[in-house]
Motif scaffolding. Structure first.
Motif: not given
Lengths: 213, 213
Positions: A97-101, A16-22, A104-106
Motif C-alpha cells: 500500500v505504501r509503495f502504491v501511494e 521518464a519516471e518523473a514524467l510518468l508519475n506526473e 500515484p502516477g507511475s
DNA sequence: ATAATTCTTGAACAGTGTTCATTTCCTGCT
DNA sequence: AGCAGGAAATGAACACTGTTCAAGAATTAT
C-alpha cells in the motif's frame, strides 16, 4: 567530461519516471525527454529502441524497488521474531500500500503497460516479481499450521495476494482523499483476518464446485 | 431515409466498441470510425464532443450490460430458491468472469479509462455501478446469519467484491489460455469459500490493528 | 420560391512517434 | 600535429494522431 552512455540512460530513466508519475503514460513524450535531458530526440532513440522500451525500463526499476521493499518488510519482522501469520501478511500488504501511494502516477502506468502487452509472448520481469511475491506469501502461510499441501498453499497464496492487489488498485480509483486510504486499509485488514480465520477452520477446499459455462 | 441522429450515434458506438475490443484504447481512432460509419471525421465530432466521450459512452453500455448480467444471475438463483450465501456469491462471480472473458479488449479499456479520469471530479456511472454491485453483495451477505451490523456488512461486501475483481483482472494479465481460466476460477472458489467460513467464525473484526505509517 | 437555419464536409493545424542522411566528435595511427 | 576511419549525435522530414472551422449542401420555415 560528458556523461557515459549508461549514465545518460540513467538520466533518461529518472526523467521518464518523473514524467510518468506526473501525467501517466500519455505524458511520456520523446521530445520532452530529449529537452529535459539536454539531448536530441534522435539520441533518445539511440539509447532506447522506442518509448515502449523506456517505459518498460522504468517499470523494471519500480518493480525491483517494490520487491526490495516487500522483502525488507518481511526481513524486519523476521528480525523481530514475529511469527504470527496475520501480522506478517499485513506487514507485506502495508508495504505494498505504501509503495502504491508513493507512486500515484507511475503505478497505474505499470498495470496498464503490463495489461497492454498481455497478448505478447512468455513471462517477463513483472511475472517474475509476482511469482516472487507469491512465494514469499506461501512461505508465510507455511508457518501457520493449516492443513494444506504445497499446491493448495501456492493457490491460497496467489488468491490472497491477488485479492490484496484488487483492493489496493480498485480502491485507488476513487476520490484520493485520506478517507479512501483508511477504507483501503480497513478492507485489507478484514480480508487478511477473514482469510486466515477461514483457512484455520478448513473451509478452503471443502467443496468441488462446477465451473460456470 | 438517412439515419436519425440517434441511430447514427448508435452505429458509431457499435463500431467503437468493436474497435476497442479488437485493439484496446489505442485502436479507437476518429478516422477509422468515420470511414466504417460512412460519414466524415467532422460528423463524428458533431455527434460526440471528442473521442473521450465516445469511449465513455461505450463504457456505459458495457457497464449497463454487466449490471444487467449480474442482476439476472442473482434473479435466476432467487427463482430457484437458492439461499446459500456461498452459492449466490459464486454465481455473481461467475457472471463477472464470463463478462470479462466475453470482452477481452474493451474491459481492460474500461478499467484504464476509469483509472485515467480518477483525478477528476465526483462520482460517475462506473462508481454508481460498483455501488450497486456492492449493495447486491451486501444483500446476499445479509441472508447469512453472520454477526454483522450494516456498516461492517457493507465493508465486507466491498472487500469481497474488490478481491474478486483483483483475482479476475490480474489473472487476465497472464497467458490467456484455458488453464489460466481454470486457475482464476479456482482462486475465486477458494476466496469465496474461505471468506464465508471466516465470517462464520467471527474472525472478521476481532483485531483493531495499527495502520501502517 | 425564398430566406434562414441546421448539418455535413474535408482541408488545415498542432502534436505525436520514428527514421536516417548529414554533421560532429572522438580515437588511434603515422 | 595532422589525418583517416568509425562511432555517435543531430534535427529536419515523414506518417500518423485528435481536433477545428470556413465553406458548401441540405433541410426547414415563412
Amino acid at each position: 567530461m560528458a556523461l557515459d552512455k549508461e549514465e545518460m540512460s540513467e538520466k533518461v530513466l529518472v526523467i521518464a519516471e518523473a514524467l510518468l508519475n506526473e501525467g501517466g503514460a500519455d505524458n511520456l513524450k520523446a521530445r520532452t525527454i530529449a529537452e529535459q535531458a539536454g539531448i536530441s530526440v534522435g539520441s533518445v532513440y539511440n539509447l532506447f529502441a522506442d518509448l515502449d522500451e523506456v517505459h518498460r525500463a522504468v517499470n523494471m526499476r519500480l518493480l525491483d524497488r517494490l520487491g526490495a521493499t516487500g522483502l525488507a518488510a518481511m526481513a524486519d519482522l523476521e528480525g523481530q521474531g514475529v511469527t504470527d501469520v496475520r501480522h506478517r501478511i499485513l506487514a507485506m500488504a502495508a508495504a505494498y500500500v505504501r509503495f502504491v501511494e508513493a507512486h500515484p502516477g507511475s503505478w497505474p502506468a505499470v498495470l496498464a503497460f503490463n495489461r497492454r502487452r498481455a497478448t505478447r509472448p512468455g513471462p517477463d520481469a513483472y511475472d517474475a516479481l509476482l511469482d516472487a511475491l507469491f512465494d514469499i506469501v506461501a512461505g508465510v502461510l507455511k508457518a501457520g499450521d493449516f492443513d494444506l499441501d504445497d499446491d493448495r498453499r501456492a493457490l491460497a497464496a496467489r488468491t490472497l495476494w491477488s485479492s490484496v492487489h484488487g483492493i489496493v488498485t480498485s480502491g485507488y480509483v476513487a476520490n484520493s482523499n485520506s478517507r479512501q486510504a483508511e477504507e483501503i486499509w480497513h478492507q485489507v485488514e478484514l480480508l487478511v483476518g477473514v482469510f486466515v480465520k477461514g483457512l484455520e477452520h478448513g473451509g478452503a477446499f471443502a467443496h468441488a464446485e462446477t465451473k460456470p459455462a
